[in-house]
Structure formats: C-alpha cells, structure tokens
Scaffold this motif. Structure first.
Motif, PDB file in Angstrom:
ATOM      1  N   ALA A  85     -10.475   0.110   8.296  1.00 15.20           N
ATOM      2  CA  ALA A  85      -9.894   1.270   7.624  1.00 15.20           C
ATOM      3  C   ALA A  85      -8.842   1.940   8.504  1.00 15.20           C
ATOM      4  N   LYS A  86      -9.129   2.049   9.783  1.00 14.94           N
ATOM      5  CA  LYS A  86      -8.172   2.682  10.696  1.00 14.94           C
ATOM      6  C   LYS A  86      -6.880   1.878  10.783  1.00 14.94           C
ATOM      7  N   GLU A  87      -7.001   0.568  10.774  1.00 20.19           N
ATOM      8  CA  GLU A  87      -5.798  -0.282  10.789  1.00 20.19           C
ATOM      9  C   GLU A  87      -4.944  -0.045   9.548  1.00 20.19           C
ATOM     10  N   LEU A  88      -5.607   0.178   8.423  1.00 13.32           N
ATOM     11  CA  LEU A  88      -4.887   0.372   7.169  1.00 13.32           C
ATOM     12  C   LEU A  88      -4.267   1.764   7.061  1.00 13.32           C
ATOM     13  N   SER A  89      -5.017   2.769   7.465  1.00 14.24           N
ATOM     14  CA  SER A  89      -4.577   4.156   7.262  1.00 14.24           C
ATOM     15  C   SER A  89      -3.856   4.758   8.455  1.00 14.24           C
ATOM     16  N   MET A 145       0.837  -1.192   0.000  1.00 17.69           N
ATOM     17  CA  MET A 145       0.000   0.000   0.000  1.00 17.69           C
ATOM     18  C   MET A 145       0.882   1.257   0.000  1.00 17.69           C
ATOM     19  N   SER A 146       0.400   2.326  -0.656  1.00 22.73           N
ATOM     20  CA  SER A 146       1.154   3.566  -0.732  1.00 22.73           C
ATOM     21  C   SER A 146       0.521   4.620   0.160  1.00 22.73           C
ATOM     22  N   ASP A 147       1.116   5.802   0.171  1.00 23.34           N
ATOM     23  CA  ASP A 147       0.572   6.932   0.919  1.00 23.34           C
ATOM     24  C   ASP A 147       0.042   7.993  -0.038  1.00 23.34           C
ATOM     25  N   SER A 148      -0.404   7.566  -1.207  1.00 24.86           N
ATOM     26  CA  SER A 148      -0.810   8.516  -2.242  1.00 24.86           C
ATOM     27  C   SER A 148      -2.031   9.338  -1.861  1.00 24.86           C
ATOM     28  N   LEU A 149      -2.824   8.850  -0.901  1.00 26.24           N
ATOM     29  CA  LEU A 149      -4.022   9.591  -0.476  1.00 26.24           C
ATOM     30  C   LEU A 149      -3.895  10.107   0.956  1.00 26.24           C
ATOM     31  N   ARG A 150      -2.676  10.166   1.470  1.00 24.25           N
ATOM     32  CA  ARG A 150      -2.469  10.690   2.814  1.00 24.25           C
ATOM     33  C   ARG A 150      -2.973  12.135   2.886  1.00 24.25           C
ATOM     34  N   ASN A 151      -3.723  12.445   3.957  1.00 20.94           N
ATOM     35  CA  ASN A 151      -4.322  13.765   4.190  1.00 20.94           C
ATOM     36  C   ASN A 151      -5.478  14.076   3.243  1.00 20.94           C
ATOM     37  N   LYS A 152      -5.928  13.078   2.482  1.00 18.21           N
ATOM     38  CA  LYS A 152      -7.108  13.250   1.633  1.00 18.21           C
ATOM     39  C   LYS A 152      -8.326  12.664   2.339  1.00 18.21           C
ATOM     40  N   VAL A 153      -9.499  13.232   2.066  1.00 18.56           N
ATOM     41  CA  VAL A 153     -10.747  12.746   2.653  1.00 18.56           C
ATOM     42  C   VAL A 153     -11.614  12.169   1.543  1.00 18.56           C
ATOM     43  N   VAL A 154     -12.015  10.920   1.729  1.00 18.23           N
ATOM     44  CA  VAL A 154     -12.834  10.212   0.738  1.00 18.23           C
ATOM     45  C   VAL A 154     -14.175   9.866   1.380  1.00 18.23           C
ATOM     46  N   VAL A 155     -15.257  10.383   0.831  1.00 13.35           N
ATOM     47  CA  VAL A 155     -16.613  10.107   1.308  1.00 13.35           C
ATOM     48  C   VAL A 155     -17.218   9.033   0.416  1.00 13.35           C
ATOM     49  N   VAL A 156     -17.713   7.966   1.014  1.00 15.29           N
ATOM     50  CA  VAL A 156     -18.248   6.839   0.241  1.00 15.29           C
ATOM     51  C   VAL A 156     -19.651   6.506   0.718  1.00 15.29           C
ATOM     52  N   THR A 157     -20.624   6.539  -0.185  1.00 17.52           N
ATOM     53  CA  THR A 157     -21.967   6.055   0.135  1.00 17.52           C
ATOM     54  C   THR A 157     -22.061   4.584  -0.261  1.00 17.52           C
ATOM     55  N   GLY A 158     -22.983   3.866   0.364  1.00 18.71           N
ATOM     56  CA  GLY A 158     -23.081   2.433   0.095  1.00 18.71           C
ATOM     57  C   GLY A 158     -21.846   1.704   0.584  1.00 18.71           C
ATOM     58  N   ALA A 159     -21.263   2.203   1.688  1.00 15.10           N
ATOM     59  CA  ALA A 159     -19.948   1.729   2.141  1.00 15.10           C
ATOM     60  C   ALA A 159     -19.999   0.467   2.994  1.00 15.10           C
ATOM     61  N   SER A 160     -21.185  -0.051   3.270  1.00 12.35           N
ATOM     62  CA  SER A 160     -21.285  -1.188   4.189  1.00 12.35           C
ATOM     63  C   SER A 160     -20.990  -2.533   3.532  1.00 12.35           C
ATOM     64  N   SER A 164     -15.177  -1.949  -0.616  1.00 10.02           N
ATOM     65  CA  SER A 164     -13.860  -2.155  -1.217  1.00 10.02           C
ATOM     66  C   SER A 164     -13.169  -0.826  -1.528  1.00 10.02           C
ATOM     67  N   ILE A 165     -13.926   0.156  -2.008  1.00 11.34           N
ATOM     68  CA  ILE A 165     -13.338   1.464  -2.311  1.00 11.34           C
ATOM     69  C   ILE A 165     -12.890   2.148  -1.028  1.00 11.34           C
ATOM     70  N   ALA A 166     -13.691   2.038   0.028  1.00 14.47           N
ATOM     71  CA  ALA A 166     -13.314   2.639   1.307  1.00 14.47           C
ATOM     72  C   ALA A 166     -12.006   2.048   1.827  1.00 14.47           C
ATOM     73  N   LEU A 167     -11.877   0.727   1.758  1.00 16.37           N
ATOM     74  CA  LEU A 167     -10.665   0.074   2.271  1.00 16.37           C
ATOM     75  C   LEU A 167      -9.463   0.312   1.355  1.00 16.37           C
ATOM     76  N   GLU A 168      -9.695   0.337   0.056  1.00 12.76           N
ATOM     77  CA  GLU A 168      -8.606   0.649  -0.876  1.00 12.76           C
ATOM     78  C   GLU A 168      -8.086   2.063  -0.628  1.00 12.76           C
ATOM     79  N   SER A 169      -9.001   2.989  -0.393  1.00 15.84           N
ATOM     80  CA  SER A 169      -8.607   4.372  -0.117  1.00 15.84           C
ATOM     81  C   SER A 169      -7.850   4.468   1.199  1.00 15.84           C
ATOM     82  N   ALA A 170      -8.359   3.781   2.226  1.00 14.49           N
ATOM     83  CA  ALA A 170      -7.691   3.778   3.530  1.00 14.49           C
ATOM     84  C   ALA A 170      -6.300   3.175   3.423  1.00 14.49           C
ATOM     85  N   GLY A 171      -6.167   2.140   2.602  1.00 12.74           N
ATOM     86  CA  GLY A 171      -4.873   1.506   2.407  1.00 12.74           C
ATOM     87  C   GLY A 171      -3.848   2.431   1.780  1.00 12.74           C
ATOM     88  N   ARG A 172      -4.332   3.500   1.147  1.00 12.46           N
ATOM     89  CA  ARG A 172      -3.429   4.489   0.550  1.00 12.46           C
ATOM     90  C   ARG A 172      -3.307   5.732   1.433  1.00 12.46           C
TER      91      ARG A 172
END
Length: 264
Positions: free
Chosen positions: A51-55, A1-16, A22-30
C-alpha cells in the motif's frame, strides 16, 4: 491510478486477504491512507508495504480479532490517535461454513454471528460516532447475495448476512441527518480464502464457477462508489436479478434454488 483519494483515510477490516486486501490496495492506489485490520499481523505488514508503494504514504496495521469486543475497542483507540480523521470504513471481516443446519455446530453459528454481525456492529458504532461528529463519512458493510437468496447448507451464514443487510438499511436512515452515508455490498461467490473454511470439499466452488467474482473487480467497483449515494451494490448482475425475482416469486424461487443454486 488516480489521486482521487489523496488525504482520505480508509479503514478496512478483513484486510489480510480476499476482498479486504483488494479494497485496501485499490484505495492506496488512488492515494488513500489505509488502516488495515485483521488477525494475521504478518500478512497485514506485507500488504501495508504494498500500500505504501502505491500511495506514497504510511499504512497503519492493527492486528485484531473482530469477534472480540475488547480487541475492537483497543484498536479503535489506537486508530483515533494515529489518524486525524476517518473518511471510509469498509467492513469486510467475516467467515462462513457450509453444512446442513441440523448437523452443524451451534458454536460455529455463534462464532459466525460474533464476527459477521456483532463485531461489525460494535466497530461501526465506534467509527460511526466519529463520523457523526465530523458530519461526513461513509460506511460500507459487506453482506452477501446469500443474505437475500436462500440456499441449502448456509442457514447460519445466510442469517448473519441478512442481519448485516437489514442493520445497514436502518443505520443508513439514522445516519443520514448527520451527512454519513451507508452502502451495503452483496457479492455472490468470490475467489478468496473464504472457501478454505466454508467449502473444504471444493465441490461448491466447482459447481458455481460460472458465477465466481474476482476480488480485484469487486474492489474496483466498491471504491468507485466511495462518496456516492449508492445504497446497495449487488454482484454479479445475474445473481442480483435472481435476488429481485426471488422477492417477487418466492415459491418459484425456492424450487429454483433447490434445483440450481443449492450445489454445496
């Protein structure tokens, strides 16, 4: 995983579940801070912990019914007091039911449009205004290949997704002067809980198995295009090609759809 989205905020609907999860966790992983929206609070809390564990940063959970404007507005107010900025909005929330239109419930059609289209538009309007003020951001709306290629037993669902696609096309032009980007993602069938409602018989899933996408693969591609100027992502390639051919040869496309694609 990279830090390409560090300090970015990603809002995801239908996140459950499904692609939204998957998009929420992929984003957190970055490295992103993710804001999770869906109806099921327990699932959201579980995903927030992942997500917190990843990010390494807290994730925000806002249980919301995307078919109810009052809940959407309340959630928006909570978001803007919880985060300093919003970089990406990913509208994944939606559902469908596969039935012949003449046998279907108009209430089901109304509910589909309320969530798939009107809820998406309402929330996008709220978040989009924030992005306009910040002169940056990207909105990712989930349409569907079903909004481009007609198949039987999906009239209301396909119409809702076609509405999302065209809404996104116009929104892209209107937000361009403000530095806000809009991308539409149109997947074919995906291995998610979507079919628990849409296809209770399980027949459709069996019949289109060769085209089924993995939600994690879809998520990787979507997040890969965060910040890009890509206007539309159609998946898989075989169905993307079919959608283009349908526009060129609609009469032939109708016949092929009846022969091969209308397998619900």
């Amino acid at each position: 995983m990279s830090d390409s989205l560090r300090n970015k905020v990603v809002v995801v609907t239908g996140a459950s579940s499904g692609i939204g999860r998957s998009i929420a966790l992929e984003s957190a992983g970055r490295g992103a801070t993710v804001v999770l929206i869906a109806r099921n609070e327990q699932r959201l809390n579980d995903i927030a912990a992942e997500a917190k564990e990843l990010s390494g940063v807290n994730a925000f959970v806002f249980p919301t019914d995307m078919g109810k404007s009052d809940e959407i507005e309340d959630t928006f107010k909570k978001i803007i007091t919880s985060v300093k900025h919003i970089d990406f909005l990913v509208n994944c929330a939606g559902f469908g039911k596969f039935e012949t239109f003449m046998d279907s419930s108009m209430q089901d059609a109304t509910n589909m449009f309320q969530v798939n289209v009107l809820g998406l538009m309402y929330f996008t309007r709220l978040i989009g205004r924030v992005m306009m003020e910040e002169k940056t951001g990207q909105i990712v709306n989930f349409g569907s290949i079903a909004g481009k290629v007609p198949t039987t037993k999906s009239a209301a669902y396909s119409a809702s997704k076609a509405a999302v696609i065209q809404f996104s096309n116009v929104l892209r032009l209107e937000l361009m002067p403000f530095g806000v980007k809009v991308m539409t993602v149109n997947p074919g069938p995906v291995y998610t809980n979507f079919f628990n409602i849409a296809d209770k018989t399980g027949n459709y899933v069996k019949n289109v198995e060769e085209f089924m996408l993995d939600p994690d693969d879809v998520a990787w591609q979507v997040v890969h295009y965060f910040g890009s100027n890509k206007r539309e992502l159609n998946l898989p390639i075989s169905l993307a090609v079919a959608a283009k051919l349908y526009n060129l040869f609609p009469a032939i496309g109708d016949k092929l759809s009846l022969m091969f694609a209308s397998r619900k």
